[in-house]
Scaffold this motif. Structure first.
Motif, mmCIF file in Angstrom:
data_model
loop_
_atom_site.group_PDB
_atom_site.id
_atom_site.type_symbol
_atom_site.label_atom_id
_atom_site.label_comp_id
_atom_site.label_asym_id
_atom_site.label_seq_id
_atom_site.Cartn_x
_atom_site.Cartn_y
_atom_site.Cartn_z
ATOM 1 N N ARG A 98 0.358 8.022 -2.669
ATOM 2 C CA ARG A 98 0.885 7.108 -3.681
ATOM 3 C C ARG A 98 -0.083 5.952 -3.921
ATOM 4 N N MET A 142 9.675 4.191 -3.597
ATOM 5 C CA MET A 142 8.779 3.514 -2.666
ATOM 6 C C MET A 142 8.613 4.318 -1.386
ATOM 7 N N HIS A 148 5.824 3.099 1.030
ATOM 8 C CA HIS A 148 4.713 2.148 1.104
ATOM 9 C C HIS A 148 4.744 1.380 2.420
ATOM 10 N N GLU A 168 0.815 -1.213 0.000
ATOM 11 C CA GLU A 168 0.000 0.000 0.000
ATOM 12 C C GLU A 168 0.851 1.265 0.000
ATOM 13 N N GLY A 169 0.452 2.232 -0.827
ATOM 14 C CA GLY A 169 1.159 3.500 -0.912
ATOM 15 C C GLY A 169 0.791 4.443 0.216
ATOM 16 N N ASP A 220 -0.806 1.898 -4.867
ATOM 17 C CA ASP A 220 -0.165 0.649 -4.461
ATOM 18 C C ASP A 220 1.006 0.349 -5.391
ATOM 19 N N LEU A 221 2.008 -0.308 -4.850
ATOM 20 C CA LEU A 221 3.231 -0.590 -5.598
ATOM 21 C C LEU A 221 2.947 -1.466 -6.809
#
Length: 457
Positions: free
Chosen positions: A145, A436, A438, A140-141, A147-148
């Motif tokens: 952001r 990233m 996250h 999860e971002g 999600d990766l």
């Protein structure tokens, strides 16, 4: 392991170990009071993605050794634990190894009796996260952001997970005298000893929050000075060690609440620390007393924050100083001229060209045009980013020198009045971005942070 201590005292000598050297006077004043723990955070993502991506330090190595030596000698003389988190600015594996070696060298230098050193790594492999994603677990971002994605993951050169209190508590339970941690939550370094001694989560995490930046919570402002935090069953007290500093209601409350939003969510702690409920009072001239913070555990599965950095190219910088009033007035057109000269050779994509303008009525950067510029001089920092050093150098050199050659109306052939331009541009190493920010769901908060123990001496 726990005990019935009614009070625990922790000294923090520096808000970011080695970023600038710890001031020795206030440290020795604090050490003379014989605190129960010597704790310090050594890293931050405030330094940007470059050090993590390149696996380098943002801090001078000698400054880091200086701070480690101060703490190690005092802690070993007193026989109390020393805890360092986010080793070497980023907490990467190589920086943990570097700190472990420094501790070994210092122990030999001072002929110290044997002691136990615990350490843990924080780096996470791409394969680990790919397996999570294959299992249907979203990475999860944070901060808006998404999600990766697999593409973002593959653009990442190095990933660190942010440890909470768990590896520090385990290391202390194993009998560690010194702990060197990988990337860690700042407050966890200080909260762990308090939680181990059965102090409340609310007060323990607040203790960590107020101590993490050392003397930033004191007035008058003075960085790199030591403070001591004291936790009891009822409150937290924080005391300035520098003779001319005080921890006041205003300085402590202001520091604790500087985060962008509240409640302050601590992912690695697995809960929310609400500091809006705190009460502050002046306990004595140098000490502020705090009561009332509330920590609420999150009931779903543990989530650990991830930080990732990826290299996007090579970077050069150039600097120009502009004093000509007409050029200053038309600085936006001057910058656009420089951009156009780069476009003519390299097109509109595949590189980055950035102009940071200082003195534009007190603002900096690629901002909206200012109708009237009152400054008598502008400083322009030009940054060029490209796949190769050669391309980055030419883009930056073109962007910088063309400030001098900009073709403005009403200029009647005069040369040399517009700007002072550096004869050369300077290499600035690799250019990195955060790939990233996250969180990943884990079954066990220790899953990513196995603790290792060695004997020194």
């Amino acid at each position: 392991m726990s005990n019935n201590k009614q009070e625990l005292r922790i000294i923090c000598p520096n808000g970011h170990l080695g970023f600038a050297p710890t001031k020795e006077e206030s440290f020795y004043i604090g050490a003379a009071t014989k605190p129960d723990y010597y704790c310090c955070d050594s890293g931050s993502d405030d330094i940007g993605p470059g050090p993590l991506g390149a696996d380098t330090c943002a801090s001078n190595i000698e400054w880091q050794k200086h701070d480690l030596e101060l703490m190690l000698v005092a802690a070993r003389e007193q026989g109390v634990p020393m805890i360092i988190g986010s080793a070497g600015d980023t907490g990467s594996n190589s920086k943990v190894d570097m700190y472990v070696q420094i501790i070994k060298d210092l122990a030999r230098k001072h002929n110290m009796p044997k002691f136990k050193l615990a350490y843990f790594y924080s780096e996470v492999s791409q394969e680990y996260l790919k397996d999570k994603m294959k299992q249907g677990i979203a990475i999860e971002g944070l901060d808006g952001r998404e999600d990766l994605t697999t593409e973002q993951l593959e653009e990442t050169d190095r990933i660190v997970a942010v440890a909470g209190v768990h590896p520090y508590i385990q290391a202390l339970q194993m009998g560690a005298d010194v702990i060197i941690g990988g990337r860690s939550s700042d407050c966890a370094i200080f909260a762990a000893p308090a939680l181990l001694n059965d102090f409340s989560e609310s007060l323990s995490y607040y203790l960590g929050k107020v101590l993490e930046c050392a003397s930033f919570c004191a007035e008058p402002y003075g960085a790199k000075e030591s403070v001591i935090g004291t936790i009891t069953r009822d409150d937290v007290k924080v005391t300035a060690m520098h003779p001319d500093q005080r921890c006041t209601v205003a300085s402590v409350a202001g520091h604790a609440m500087y985060e962008r939003s509240n409640p302050f969510f601590e992912y690695v702690a697995g809960g929310m620390l609400d500091m809006t409920r705190c009460s502050y009072e002046q306990f004595d001239d140098k000490t502020c007393r705090i009561t009332g913070p509330e920590f609420t555990p999150v009931q779903d599965k543990v989530k650990v924050k991830l930080e990732g950095s990826g290299k996007v190219g090579e970077k050069y910088i150039g600097i120009a100083g502009i004093r000509d009033p007409y050029t200053i007035k038309n600085i936006d057109q001057v910058v656009e001229w420089s951009r156009q000269q780069v476009r003519e050779k390299y097109g509109d994509s595949g590189y980055g060209l950035y102009f940071r303008i200082y003195g534009k009525n007190g603002v900096m950067g690629d901002l909206e045009p200012v109708k009237e510029i009152k400054s008598h001089e502008l400083g322009v920092v030009v940054e060029g980013v490209a796949p190769t050093k050669e391309m980055a150098e030419e883009i930056t050199l073109t962007g910088t020198r063309q400030l001098f050659y900009a073709r403005l109306p009403e200029v009647k052939g005069t040369a040399g009045t517009a700007a002072f331009v550096m004869d050369e541009v300077l290499p600035a190493g690799g250019a990195h971005v955060w790939t990233m920010n996250h969180v990943v769901q884990v079954d066990d908060p220790m899953e990513l942070f196995p603790v290792k123990m060695i004997e020194i001496g």
